[in-house]
Design an enzyme around this catalytic site. Structure first.
Site, PDB file in Angstrom:
ATOM      1  CG  HIS A   1      -1.216   1.413   1.212  1.00  0.00           C
ATOM      2  ND1 HIS A   1      -2.763   1.284   0.339  1.00  0.00           N
ATOM      3  CD2 HIS A   1      -1.927   2.136   2.115  1.00  0.00           C
ATOM      4  CE1 HIS A   1      -3.511   2.124   1.434  1.00  0.00           C
ATOM      5  NE2 HIS A   1      -2.515   2.550   1.985  1.00  0.00           N
TER       6      HIS A   1
ATOM      7  CB  SER B   1       2.775  -0.499   5.006  1.00  0.00           C
ATOM      8  OG  SER B   1       2.951   1.439   4.976  1.00  0.00           O
TER       9      SER B   1
ATOM     10  CG  ASP C   1      -5.200  -0.280   2.625  1.00  0.00           C
ATOM     11  OD1 ASP C   1      -4.709  -1.870   1.173  1.00  0.00           O
ATOM     12  OD2 ASP C   1      -5.856   0.473   1.731  1.00  0.00           O
TER      13      ASP C   1
HETATM   14  C1  GAR Z   1       1.213   0.211  -6.120  1.00  0.00           C
HETATM   15  O1  GAR Z   1       1.789   1.774  -5.941  1.00  0.00           O
HETATM   16  C2  GAR Z   1       0.971  -0.187  -5.682  1.00  0.00           C
HETATM   17  O2  GAR Z   1       1.318   0.521  -4.248  1.00  0.00           O
HETATM   18  C3  GAR Z   1      -0.486   0.613  -5.538  1.00  0.00           C
HETATM   19  O3  GAR Z   1      -0.927   0.165  -6.575  1.00  0.00           O
HETATM   20  C4  GAR Z   1       0.338   0.343  -7.103  1.00  0.00           C
HETATM   21  C5  GAR Z   1       0.319  -0.159  -8.249  1.00  0.00           C
HETATM   22  O4  GAR Z   1       1.524   0.120  -9.353  1.00  0.00           O
HETATM   23  N1  GAR Z   1      -2.042  -0.064  -4.866  1.00  0.00           N
HETATM   24  C6  GAR Z   1      -2.964  -0.019  -3.648  1.00  0.00           C
HETATM   25  O5  GAR Z   1      -2.501   1.277  -4.692  1.00  0.00           O
HETATM   26  C7  GAR Z   1      -3.293  -0.547  -3.339  1.00  0.00           C
HETATM   27  N2  GAR Z   1      -4.320  -0.040  -2.277  1.00  0.00           N
HETATM   28  P1  GAR Z   1       2.315  -1.180 -10.080  1.00  0.00           P
HETATM   29  O6  GAR Z   1       1.036  -1.988 -11.002  1.00  0.00           O
HETATM   30  O7  GAR Z   1       3.406  -0.680 -11.233  1.00  0.00           O
HETATM   31  O8  GAR Z   1       3.184  -2.608  -9.351  1.00  0.00           O
END
Ligand code: GAR
Length: 226
Positions: free
Chosen positions: A112, A139, A148
């Site tokens: 998250h 986190s 979360d």
């Molecule tokens: C990341 O920043 C992750 O922390 C977030 O989505 C993005 C995915 O990036 N997750 C959330 O917001 C979950 N609530 P990625 O597809 O490049 O890994």
């Protein structure tokens, strides 16, 4: 060395976290194998990353289901087609039903983009900037039915600069995400981290303040004493 764990990774988007996990499993840093990547979005960029690495993929498109429960049931059946030790939510942007979460607890982890318990939910970086916070971060936590809200394994922290936007901040936080997601899975797959009675145990000791990567250093209790 213990048997490697079988990891199923759930994604919704570009999959940069998935990419770093694939690399860490390939290099042996994580004693695990990604056996299946599942997306709820048919166009998610991460699906191609998995296919290029020879990992089987599935799409369970949430728009084709009438209810959250029906989607979660199909998602769970899709995961359970293969033996699975850990479910890894890597940018999976669906809220999961309590029944689904309980069926995997404590074998499901999520990343998250905030310093939980601050800013559960969406728009985390803008909320940190608007609040005048000095730091932002990410986190990795075990998933519980509270959104979360599960016990945190490890965090990464960055300074918020005066001219940061949500976009520039997200970019810096993402670099830390890749480090801590890999580290959390390294610890879980080597047996150093377990979740016991809703507490994270690292090397047999309960974590009270999660360890934190800050300025490329691992602060064992997350506090910068310098
Ligand atoms: C990341 O920043 C992750 O922390 C977030 O989505 C993005 C995915 O990036 N997750 C959330 O917001 C979950 N609530 P990625 O597809 O490049 O890994």
């Amino acid at each position: 060395m213990a048997d490697s764990l079988s990891l199923v990774v759930l994604i919704s988007g570009r999959g940069s976290n998935l990419g770093s996990l694939i690399a860490a499993c390939t290099s042996g840093q994580i004693n695990g194998r990604i056996t299946h990547v599942i997306s709820n979005v048919p166009t998610a960029g991460g699906l191609a990353l998995a296919e290029d690495a020879g990992i089987p993929t599935s799409v369970v498109d949430h728009t084709r289901f009438e209810s959250r429960e029906a989607f979660d049931q199909t998602l769970n059946a899709t995961i359970r087609k293969k033996p699975t030790d850990i479910v890894v939510l890597a940018g999976f942007m669906r809220i999961l039903t309590e029944q689904f979460v309980r069926s995997w607890q404590p074998r499901m982890i999520n990343i998250h983009p905030s310093l939980l318990p601050l800013y559960p939910g969406l728009n985390t970086h803008q909320r940190a900037i608007d609040n005048g916070d000095a730091h932002a971060g990410a986190s990795v936590h075990f998933v519980t039915p509270q959104l979360d809200g599960g016990p945190v394994i490890v965090q990464s922290r960055v300074d918020i600069e005066a001219n940061d936007t949500a976009v520039t901040l997200a970019r810096r936080v993402l670099t830390g995400e890749h480090v801590i997601f890999t580290l959390a899975l390294e610890w879980i797959c080597s047996g150093r981290v377990v979740c016991h009675n809703n507490s994270v145990m690292l090397d047999g000791n309960p974590i009270r303040t999660p360890p934190c990567i800050y300025r490329e250093q691992l602060l064992p209790d997350g506090i910068d004493h310098g």
